[in-house]
Design a protein around this motif. Structure first.
Motif, PDB file in Angstrom:
ATOM      1  N   ALA A  14       0.839  -1.205   0.000  1.00 52.84           N
ATOM      2  CA  ALA A  14       0.000   0.000   0.000  1.00 52.84           C
ATOM      3  C   ALA A  14       0.876   1.258   0.000  1.00 52.84           C
ATOM      4  O   ALA A  14       0.638   2.200  -0.772  1.00 52.84           O
ATOM      5  CB  ALA A  14      -0.936  -0.006   1.202  1.00 52.84           C
ATOM      6  N   ALA A  15       1.896   1.281   0.856  1.00 57.23           N
ATOM      7  CA  ALA A  15       2.800   2.432   0.916  1.00 57.23           C
ATOM      8  C   ALA A  15       3.589   2.565  -0.386  1.00 57.23           C
ATOM      9  O   ALA A  15       3.786   3.674  -0.894  1.00 57.23           O
ATOM     10  CB  ALA A  15       3.751   2.302   2.107  1.00 57.23           C
ATOM     11  N   LEU A  16       4.028   1.437  -0.937  1.00 64.42           N
ATOM     12  CA  LEU A  16       4.764   1.453  -2.202  1.00 64.42           C
ATOM     13  C   LEU A  16       3.901   2.058  -3.313  1.00 64.42           C
ATOM     14  O   LEU A  16       4.368   2.896  -4.076  1.00 64.42           O
ATOM     15  CB  LEU A  16       5.176   0.029  -2.578  1.00 64.42           C
ATOM     16  N   ILE A  17       2.649   1.652  -3.381  1.00 65.24           N
ATOM     17  CA  ILE A  17       1.751   2.174  -4.421  1.00 65.24           C
ATOM     18  C   ILE A  17       1.562   3.673  -4.255  1.00 65.24           C
ATOM     19  O   ILE A  17       1.627   4.431  -5.230  1.00 65.24           O
ATOM     20  CB  ILE A  17       0.405   1.418  -4.408  1.00 65.24           C
ATOM     21  N   VAL A  18       1.340   4.123  -3.019  1.00 70.95           N
ATOM     22  CA  VAL A  18       1.182   5.555  -2.769  1.00 70.95           C
ATOM     23  C   VAL A  18       2.444   6.302  -3.185  1.00 70.95           C
ATOM     24  O   VAL A  18       2.387   7.312  -3.893  1.00 70.95           O
ATOM     25  CB  VAL A  18       0.839   5.820  -1.282  1.00 70.95           C
ATOM     26  N   HIS A  19       3.596   5.813  -2.758  1.00 70.19           N
ATOM     27  CA  HIS A  19       4.887   6.436  -3.074  1.00 70.19           C
ATOM     28  C   HIS A  19       5.065   6.515  -4.597  1.00 70.19           C
ATOM     29  O   HIS A  19       5.369   7.574  -5.154  1.00 70.19           O
ATOM     30  CB  HIS A  19       5.998   5.595  -2.439  1.00 70.19           C
ATOM     31  N   TRP A  20       4.877   5.405  -5.260  1.00 75.18           N
ATOM     32  CA  TRP A  20       5.076   5.312  -6.701  1.00 75.18           C
ATOM     33  C   TRP A  20       4.106   6.225  -7.453  1.00 75.18           C
ATOM     34  O   TRP A  20       4.494   6.907  -8.402  1.00 75.18           O
ATOM     35  CB  TRP A  20       4.916   3.851  -7.118  1.00 75.18           C
ATOM     36  N   LEU A  21       2.834   6.256  -7.008  1.00 74.23           N
ATOM     37  CA  LEU A  21       1.851   7.110  -7.678  1.00 74.23           C
ATOM     38  C   LEU A  21       2.167   8.596  -7.528  1.00 74.23           C
ATOM     39  O   LEU A  21       1.990   9.370  -8.474  1.00 74.23           O
ATOM     40  CB  LEU A  21       0.443   6.820  -7.157  1.00 74.23           C
ATOM     41  N   VAL A  22       2.621   8.994  -6.358  1.00 72.21           N
ATOM     42  CA  VAL A  22       2.999  10.396  -6.158  1.00 72.21           C
ATOM     43  C   VAL A  22       4.117  10.772  -7.130  1.00 72.21           C
ATOM     44  O   VAL A  22       4.054  11.816  -7.781  1.00 72.21           O
ATOM     45  CB  VAL A  22       3.408  10.671  -4.691  1.00 72.21           C
ATOM     46  N   VAL A  23       5.112   9.909  -7.254  1.00 71.16           N
ATOM     47  CA  VAL A  23       6.216  10.186  -8.184  1.00 71.16           C
ATOM     48  C   VAL A  23       5.695  10.229  -9.619  1.00 71.16           C
ATOM     49  O   VAL A  23       6.019  11.136 -10.384  1.00 71.16           O
ATOM     50  CB  VAL A  23       7.354   9.146  -8.031  1.00 71.16           C
ATOM     51  N   ARG A  24       4.846   9.269  -9.965  1.00 72.23           N
ATOM     52  CA  ARG A  24       4.284   9.228 -11.324  1.00 72.23           C
ATOM     53  C   ARG A  24       3.434  10.462 -11.631  1.00 72.23           C
ATOM     54  O   ARG A  24       3.323  10.864 -12.786  1.00 72.23           O
ATOM     55  CB  ARG A  24       3.443   7.965 -11.524  1.00 72.23           C
ATOM     56  N   LEU A  25       2.835  11.051 -10.610  1.00 70.71           N
ATOM     57  CA  LEU A  25       2.048  12.274 -10.815  1.00 70.71           C
ATOM     58  C   LEU A  25       2.929  13.515 -10.925  1.00 70.71           C
ATOM     59  O   LEU A  25       2.623  14.429 -11.685  1.00 70.71           O
ATOM     60  CB  LEU A  25       1.047  12.463  -9.668  1.00 70.71           C
ATOM     61  N   LEU A  26       4.017  13.553 -10.170  1.00 69.55           N
ATOM     62  CA  LEU A  26       4.848  14.759 -10.106  1.00 69.55           C
ATOM     63  C   LEU A  26       5.854  14.893 -11.242  1.00 69.55           C
ATOM     64  O   LEU A  26       6.140  16.005 -11.684  1.00 69.55           O
ATOM     65  CB  LEU A  26       5.564  14.830  -8.757  1.00 69.55           C
ATOM     66  N   VAL A  27       6.394  13.789 -11.713  1.00 66.61           N
ATOM     67  CA  VAL A  27       7.412  13.867 -12.778  1.00 66.61           C
ATOM     68  C   VAL A  27       6.838  14.501 -14.055  1.00 66.61           C
ATOM     69  O   VAL A  27       7.457  15.401 -14.619  1.00 66.61           O
ATOM     70  CB  VAL A  27       8.066  12.487 -13.035  1.00 66.61           C
ATOM     71  N   PRO A  28       5.648  14.101 -14.510  1.00 66.10           N
ATOM     72  CA  PRO A  28       5.102  14.760 -15.706  1.00 66.10           C
ATOM     73  C   PRO A  28       4.798  16.251 -15.495  1.00 66.10           C
ATOM     74  O   PRO A  28       4.691  17.005 -16.459  1.00 66.10           O
ATOM     75  CB  PRO A  28       3.812  13.989 -15.990  1.00 66.10           C
ATOM     76  N   LEU A  29       4.696  16.669 -14.240  1.00 69.20           N
ATOM     77  CA  LEU A  29       4.468  18.085 -13.947  1.00 69.20           C
ATOM     78  C   LEU A  29       5.770  18.893 -13.948  1.00 69.20           C
ATOM     79  O   LEU A  29       5.746  20.096 -13.713  1.00 69.20           O
ATOM     80  CB  LEU A  29       3.765  18.244 -12.598  1.00 69.20           C
ATOM     81  N   GLY A  30       6.893  18.218 -14.177  1.00 73.01           N
ATOM     82  CA  GLY A  30       8.159  18.920 -14.298  1.00 73.01           C
ATOM     83  C   GLY A  30       9.166  18.670 -13.193  1.00 73.01           C
ATOM     84  O   GLY A  30      10.297  19.151 -13.282  1.00 73.01           O
ATOM     85  N   LEU A  31       8.794  17.943 -12.141  1.00 72.21           N
ATOM     86  CA  LEU A  31       9.772  17.644 -11.088  1.00 72.21           C
ATOM     87  C   LEU A  31      10.717  16.546 -11.576  1.00 72.21           C
ATOM     88  O   LEU A  31      10.286  15.602 -12.232  1.00 72.21           O
ATOM     89  CB  LEU A  31       9.055  17.157  -9.823  1.00 72.21           C
ATOM     90  N   VAL A  32      11.994  16.689 -11.244  1.00 69.02           N
ATOM     91  CA  VAL A  32      12.935  15.623 -11.584  1.00 69.02           C
ATOM     92  C   VAL A  32      12.640  14.422 -10.682  1.00 69.02           C
ATOM     93  O   VAL A  32      12.180  14.591  -9.542  1.00 69.02           O
ATOM     94  CB  VAL A  32      14.404  16.087 -11.452  1.00 69.02           C
ATOM     95  N   PRO A  33      12.878  13.200 -11.159  1.00 68.12           N
ATOM     96  CA  PRO A  33      12.514  12.011 -10.385  1.00 68.12           C
ATOM     97  C   PRO A  33      13.068  11.967  -8.960  1.00 68.12           C
ATOM     98  O   PRO A  33      12.359  11.553  -8.045  1.00 68.12           O
ATOM     99  CB  PRO A  33      13.055  10.857 -11.235  1.00 68.12           C
TER     100      PRO A  33
END
Length: 123
Positions: A14-33
């Motif tokens: 559950a934590a992994l999915i939350v972590h991964w989804l946050v990154v997947r949402l932020l990178v396309p918005l311009g944040l570096v991984p």
């Protein structure tokens, strides 16, 4: 112990999915991984702490003033390993950022379990 490991895996996923989804949402918005990974960690920390406290280790009788700093130490140490491995994979492998993160999160989960079980939530 097998039941506890199963609960750890459930909370960890559950934590992994939350972590991964946050990154997947932020990178396309311009944040570096690597920066997006910090935000993913911060959000997933809550899922992890409360899930492991209540479900995995059933440590609700222990005070937050004891378990939270210990778990935060475990989580921050694990995140340091996470960020280092992630940076290495991003720099030296052809993996996409999201796949590299998924691999790193799985590897770091083992460390988190051991330190959480034997120290952070130990009675």
């Amino acid at each position: 112990m097998l039941a506890q490991i199963s609960r750890f895996i459930g909370v960890g996923v559950a934590a992994l999915i939350v972590h991964w989804l946050v990154v997947r949402l932020l990178v396309p918005l311009g944040l570096v991984p690597l920066i997006a990974n910090v935000f993913g960690f911060a959000v997933a920390f809550n899922v992890s702490y409360f899930g492991h406290r209540k479900l995995t280790f059933r440590a609700e009788e222990l005070s937050h003033s004891r378990t939270l700093p210990r778990f935060a130490s475990v989580a921050l140490g694990s995140f340091a390993v996470n960020e280092s491995l992630y940076a290495l994979l991003l720099t030296f492998s052809p993996l996409r950022y999201d796949l590299a993160l998924f691999i790193v999160l799985g590897v770091v989960a083992v460390l988190t379990y051991l330190f959480s079980r034997f120290w952070a939530f130990a009675a």
